[in-house]
Write an enzyme that holds these catalytic residues in place. Structure first.
Site, short mmCIF file in Angstrom:
data_model
loop_
_atom_site.label_atom_id
_atom_site.label_comp_id
_atom_site.label_asym_id
_atom_site.label_seq_id
_atom_site.Cartn_x
_atom_site.Cartn_y
_atom_site.Cartn_z
N CYS A 115 -4.59 6.36 25.99
CA CYS A 115 -5.39 6.01 27.44
C CYS A 115 -5.76 4.51 27.72
CB CYS A 115 -7.01 6.83 27.54
SG CYS A 115 -6.85 8.65 27.31
N HIS A 252 -10.72 2.75 32.91
CA HIS A 252 -9.72 4.01 32.66
C HIS A 252 -10.93 5.24 33.06
CE1 HIS A 252 -7.99 7.41 30.72
NE2 HIS A 252 -8.99 7.64 29.78
N ASN A 282 -8.68 12.85 34.09
CA ASN A 282 -8.17 12.23 33.27
C ASN A 282 -6.75 12.08 33.19
OD1 ASN A 282 -7.72 10.41 30.84
ND2 ASN A 282 -9.31 10.88 29.72
N1 ACO Z 1 -17.41 24.85 30.71
C1 ACO Z 1 -18.59 25.23 30.60
N2 ACO Z 1 -19.14 25.02 29.41
C2 ACO Z 1 -18.63 24.16 28.64
C3 ACO Z 1 -17.38 23.68 28.54
C4 ACO Z 1 -16.78 24.03 29.83
N3 ACO Z 1 -15.51 23.23 30.52
N4 ACO Z 1 -17.28 22.93 27.69
C5 ACO Z 1 -17.93 23.06 26.68
N5 ACO Z 1 -19.09 23.63 27.24
C6 ACO Z 1 -20.36 24.19 26.61
C7 ACO Z 1 -20.38 23.96 25.00
O1 ACO Z 1 -19.69 25.19 24.40
C8 ACO Z 1 -21.66 23.87 24.80
O2 ACO Z 1 -22.46 25.16 24.95
P1 ACO Z 1 -23.63 25.38 23.86
O3 ACO Z 1 -24.55 24.43 24.04
O4 ACO Z 1 -23.68 26.86 24.31
O5 ACO Z 1 -23.00 25.50 22.59
C9 ACO Z 1 -22.21 23.03 26.11
O6 ACO Z 1 -21.38 23.28 27.05
C10 ACO Z 1 -22.61 21.54 25.76
O7 ACO Z 1 -21.34 21.27 25.10
P2 ACO Z 1 -21.09 19.59 24.72
O8 ACO Z 1 -19.98 19.50 24.03
O9 ACO Z 1 -22.62 19.12 23.64
O10 ACO Z 1 -21.11 18.90 26.00
P3 ACO Z 1 -21.28 17.66 26.41
O11 ACO Z 1 -22.45 17.22 27.09
O12 ACO Z 1 -21.00 16.27 24.90
O13 ACO Z 1 -20.01 17.21 27.21
C11 ACO Z 1 -17.76 16.19 27.14
C12 ACO Z 1 -18.64 17.46 26.80
C13 ACO Z 1 -17.55 15.93 28.79
C14 ACO Z 1 -16.48 16.27 26.80
C15 ACO Z 1 -18.38 14.84 26.86
O14 ACO Z 1 -18.78 14.90 25.53
C16 ACO Z 1 -17.52 13.77 26.99
O15 ACO Z 1 -17.42 13.37 28.30
N6 ACO Z 1 -16.98 12.79 26.07
C17 ACO Z 1 -16.20 12.06 26.33
C18 ACO Z 1 -14.86 12.37 26.05
C19 ACO Z 1 -13.99 11.96 26.94
O16 ACO Z 1 -14.14 11.75 28.08
N7 ACO Z 1 -12.76 12.18 26.72
C20 ACO Z 1 -11.56 11.85 27.22
C21 ACO Z 1 -10.29 11.59 26.55
S1 ACO Z 1 -10.73 10.22 25.83
C22 ACO Z 1 -10.38 9.08 26.46
O17 ACO Z 1 -9.74 9.00 27.87
C23 ACO Z 1 -10.65 7.81 26.10
#
Ligand code: ACO
Length: 325
Positions: A115, A252, A282
């Protein structure tokens, strides 16, 4: 003249034809529009069909950037394509773009920093231009991340989209001050200890397959907000500018919450932040040039504006570049 500067003289972008909303995705993936919007800000993404490869999208974006600059392929002597989703393991996608443009001269190569690839590619092209090694560069970010996704893994597949963006950089005389047009400064970092947090579980030298993207989202989030601002501080320090001097912050586009938390931490006003993650998802190395093209075409980015681009990607790799448009 006291130095050469790499001035942006054109930009362009390309998206696949198929737009997939969160609601449409929720028909095949166990997710919801509400969850995706609340956690990421993403509302839709574009997904390529088999004919819309990375080089096809990259060539379309490159052509658009050349048109915008009023130039032809014959005017370019360097093509760098930032991508982690090349059409083939080799040859480089940049050489396919070169061929698609009808260029038979110059230099073309790919750059892989996930990225952060576009920031790395702008920085690399800048080094060629300011040393006189090239005169005009096409810097392309092009991706088809949909090919890397595990569509059974809802924690990753809802986040990404496909697309391409490009800028044309031209070497022009500058005075060596922050009032010059062009790339004023850039700062790059990497730290390979973080591999396990964001990687693809395959490759030609290991499994012999393409593999799927794997990510520990929370760890990436923490690092993106906690550590990445160092390269932006570097850029401010090196150029003698501050957040108040910025006209636009074009980070990004991974996640709205990461972007807003980073802007707040840096003291960058929210109305200076260009956000396109809602419409593109993304798109990895394509996300910044796609966002630049949107903000240029809708009249926000004007000649003379001070623009900070910044990204973090797998590795981790991260970087920032300060550009006077
Ligand atoms: N739809 C519905 N529910 C979901 C989904 C989905 N797509 N994905 C996960 N869940 C659920 C999980 O199973 C979990 O359920 P549970 O509580 O019953 O176990 C709940 O949602 C919470 O999951 P978390 O992983 O804790 O969610 P979080 O608040 O951390 O959000 C996310 C996840 C959006 C991926 C976040 O961590 C994030 O934005 N991280 C940054 C990563 C990123 O943006 N990467 C992009 C690529 S890297 C880059 O570009 C640099």
């Amino acid at each position: 003249m006291t130095c050469l500067r790499s001035v942006v003289v054109g930009c362009g972008s390309a998206l696949p034809a198929r737009c997939v909303t969160n609601a449409a995705l929720a028909e095949t993936v166990d997710t919801s529009d509400e969850w995706i919007v609340q956690r990421t800000g993403i509302r839709q993404r574009y997904l390529s069909d088999a004919s819309e490869t990375t080089s096809v999208l990259g060539t379309r974006a490159a052509k658009a950037a050349l048109d915008d600059a009023g130039l032809t392929a014959a005017d370019i002597d360097l093509v760098i394509c930032a991508t982690s989703t090349p059409d083939h393991t080799f040859p480089a996608t940049a050489t396919q773009i070169q061929a698609g443009l009808g260029m038979t001269g110059g230099v073309a190569f790919d750059l892989q920093a996930v990225c952060a690839g576009f920031v790395y590619a702008v920085t690399t092209a800048d080094k060629f231009l300011v040393t006189g090694a090239a005169r005009r560069a096409l810097v392309v970010g092009a991706e088809t991340f949909s090919r890397l996704l595990d569509w059974e893994d809802r924690t990753t597949c809802v986040l990404f989209g496909d697309g391409a963006g490009a800028v044309v950089l031209e070497a022009r005389a500058g005075e060596g001050t922050s009032a010059d047009r062009g790339v004023l400064t850039s700062s790059l970092r990497s730290d390979g200890r973080h591999r396990e947090k964001l990687y693809v579980d395959g490759g030609p030298g290991s499994t012999g397959t393409t593999g799927h993207l794997r990510m520990t989202g929370k760890e990436v989030f923490r690092f993106a907000v906690g550590s990445v601002t160092d390269v932006i501080d570097d850029a401010f320090r090196a150029s003698g500018t501050t957040a108040d001097d910025l006209d636009w912050f074009v980070p990004h586009q991974a996640n709205r919450r990461i972007i807003e938390a980073s802007a707040d931490k840096l003291g960058i006003a929210r109305d200076k932040v260009v956000l396109t993650v809602d419409r593109h998802g993304n798109t990895s190395a394509a996300s910044i040039p796609l966002a630049l093209d949107v903000a240029r075409k809708d009249g926000r980015i004007k000649d003379g504006d001070l623009v900070m681009i910044e990204a973090i990607g797998g590795g981790f790799t991260w970087g920032a570049a300060l550009i006077r448009w």
